[in-house]
Motif scaffolding. Structure first.
Motif, PDB file in Angstrom:
ATOM      1  N   GLU A   1       1.110  -1.193   0.269  1.00 10.64           N
ATOM      2  CA  GLU A   1      -0.107   0.339   0.154  1.00 10.64           C
ATOM      3  C   GLU A   1       0.705   1.166  -0.025  1.00 10.64           C
ATOM      4  O   GLU A   1       0.071   2.124  -0.919  1.00 10.64           O
ATOM      5  N   VAL A   2       2.561   1.327   0.435  1.00 14.56           N
ATOM      6  CA  VAL A   2       2.994   2.510   0.580  1.00 14.56           C
ATOM      7  C   VAL A   2       3.409   3.000  -1.111  1.00 14.56           C
ATOM      8  O   VAL A   2       3.626   3.464  -1.053  1.00 14.56           O
ATOM      9  N   LYS A   3       3.725   2.120  -1.482  1.00 15.92           N
ATOM     10  CA  LYS A   3       3.471   1.994  -3.399  1.00 15.92           C
ATOM     11  C   LYS A   3       2.427   1.877  -4.057  1.00 15.92           C
ATOM     12  O   LYS A   3       2.942   2.814  -5.120  1.00 15.92           O
ATOM     13  N   THR A   4       1.237   2.287  -3.396  1.00 16.63           N
ATOM     14  CA  THR A   4      -0.082   2.295  -4.408  1.00 16.63           C
ATOM     15  C   THR A   4      -0.700   3.745  -3.585  1.00 16.63           C
ATOM     16  O   THR A   4      -0.893   4.498  -3.707  1.00 16.63           O
ATOM     17  N   TRP A   5      -1.856   3.353  -2.777  1.00 12.64           N
ATOM     18  CA  TRP A   5      -2.750   3.989  -2.032  1.00 12.64           C
ATOM     19  C   TRP A   5      -1.893   5.094  -1.523  1.00 12.64           C
ATOM     20  O   TRP A   5      -2.287   6.328  -1.654  1.00 12.64           O
TER      21      TRP A   5
ATOM     22  N   TRP B   1      -4.544  -2.004  13.819  1.00 12.13           N
ATOM     23  CA  TRP B   1      -4.397  -0.577  13.285  1.00 12.13           C
ATOM     24  C   TRP B   1      -3.853  -0.769  11.446  1.00 12.13           C
ATOM     25  O   TRP B   1      -4.960  -0.166  10.545  1.00 12.13           O
ATOM     26  N   THR B   2      -2.715  -2.021  11.233  1.00 10.46           N
ATOM     27  CA  THR B   2      -2.459  -1.371   9.452  1.00 10.46           C
ATOM     28  C   THR B   2      -2.810  -2.373   8.994  1.00 10.46           C
ATOM     29  O   THR B   2      -3.386  -1.641   7.784  1.00 10.46           O
ATOM     30  N   PRO B   3      -4.109  -3.238   9.040  1.00 13.14           N
ATOM     31  CA  PRO B   3      -5.085  -3.910   8.222  1.00 13.14           C
ATOM     32  C   PRO B   3      -6.141  -2.223   8.228  1.00 13.14           C
ATOM     33  O   PRO B   3      -6.680  -2.276   7.117  1.00 13.14           O
TER      34      PRO B   3
ATOM     35  N   ALA C   1      -8.179  -2.096   4.449  1.00 17.65           N
ATOM     36  CA  ALA C   1      -9.173  -1.495   4.857  1.00 17.65           C
ATOM     37  C   ALA C   1      -9.077  -0.126   3.799  1.00 17.65           C
ATOM     38  O   ALA C   1     -10.461   0.451   3.302  1.00 17.65           O
ATOM     39  N   HIS C   2      -7.997   0.625   4.136  1.00 14.77           N
ATOM     40  CA  HIS C   2      -8.464   2.459   3.639  1.00 14.77           C
ATOM     41  C   HIS C   2      -9.359   2.975   4.502  1.00 14.77           C
ATOM     42  O   HIS C   2      -9.529   4.298   4.214  1.00 14.77           O
TER      43      HIS C   2
ATOM     44  N   GLU D   1     -11.926  12.279   1.839  1.00 12.02           N
ATOM     45  CA  GLU D   1     -12.187  12.729   0.023  1.00 12.02           C
ATOM     46  C   GLU D   1     -12.230  10.894  -0.287  1.00 12.02           C
ATOM     47  O   GLU D   1     -12.413  10.070  -0.494  1.00 12.02           O
ATOM     48  N   LYS D   2     -10.796  10.387  -0.077  1.00 10.76           N
ATOM     49  CA  LYS D   2     -10.608   9.144  -0.688  1.00 10.76           C
ATOM     50  C   LYS D   2     -10.938   8.033   0.392  1.00 10.76           C
ATOM     51  O   LYS D   2     -10.163   7.030  -0.024  1.00 10.76           O
ATOM     52  N   GLU D   3     -11.327   8.211   1.541  1.00 15.08           N
ATOM     53  CA  GLU D   3     -11.411   7.265   1.468  1.00 15.08           C
ATOM     54  C   GLU D   3     -12.337   5.966   1.611  1.00 15.08           C
ATOM     55  O   GLU D   3     -13.754   6.729   1.414  1.00 15.08           O
TER      56      GLU D   3
END
Length: 160
Positions: A26-30, A92-94, A99-100, A157-159
């Motif tokens: 996710e660090v490399k994408t979202w 927390w991480t998941p 799940a963003h 807005e990105k959640e």
């Protein structure tokens, strides 16, 4: 007596390793797409910091466990609070990266930070050393909570 010390010191790393698999992707994408404050630590700092913090908290739990004679009745509150904070830490991480759900992650990290504080209060009469070893963790959580808040506030807005 070295086996309980090694096991309890290693235990927090299990959740960290599992969380690391989610985070790396996710660090490399979202996460790249999110607005982040200028004061956030660099991404490379997080694995180093968490390795140190997990080691310190794990060893601290061993000191409390040893001082209280293992999993005794007297250990229920201090080690129960420790277990609760560890569970809140691990989820927390998941929540955030998997799940963003930035707001839900913020609620989790606020509860986590409070539970770490309560853990430290319960540990102080048992082992001041264990309590002090948790201080960097509490300090880092304060920074992480502020970061989680800012990222959520600036990216609602990105959640998903």
């Amino acid at each position: 007596m070295w086996l309980p010390m090694l096991g309890m010191t290693a235990l927090p790393h299990l959740g960290g390793l599992l969380g690391g698999f989610i985070t790396r992707k996710e660090v490399k994408t979202w996460y790249l797409t999110l607005k982040k404050p200028s004061w956030r630590p660099p991404n490379a700092a997080f694995p180093v910091v968490w390795t140190c913090l997990y080691t310190g908290m794990g060893y601290s739990s061993y000191l409390v466990w040893k001082e209280l004679g293992g999993f005794t009745e007297e250990a229920v509150v201090p080690l129960g609070l420790y277990g609760l904070q560890l569970a809140l830490n691990w989820i927390w991480t998941p929540i955030f990266f998997g799940a963003h759900k930035m707001k839900l992650a913020l609620i989790d990290i606020v509860l986590l930070t409070g539970t770490v504080g309560a853990t430290m209060v319960s540990w102080y009469p048992v082992s001041r050393t264990a309590t002090l070893l948790m201080a960097p963790y509490l300090a880092w959580l304060c920074l992480a909570t502020a970061l989680n808040y800012r990222v959520w506030r600036d990216n609602r807005e990105k959640e998903e």
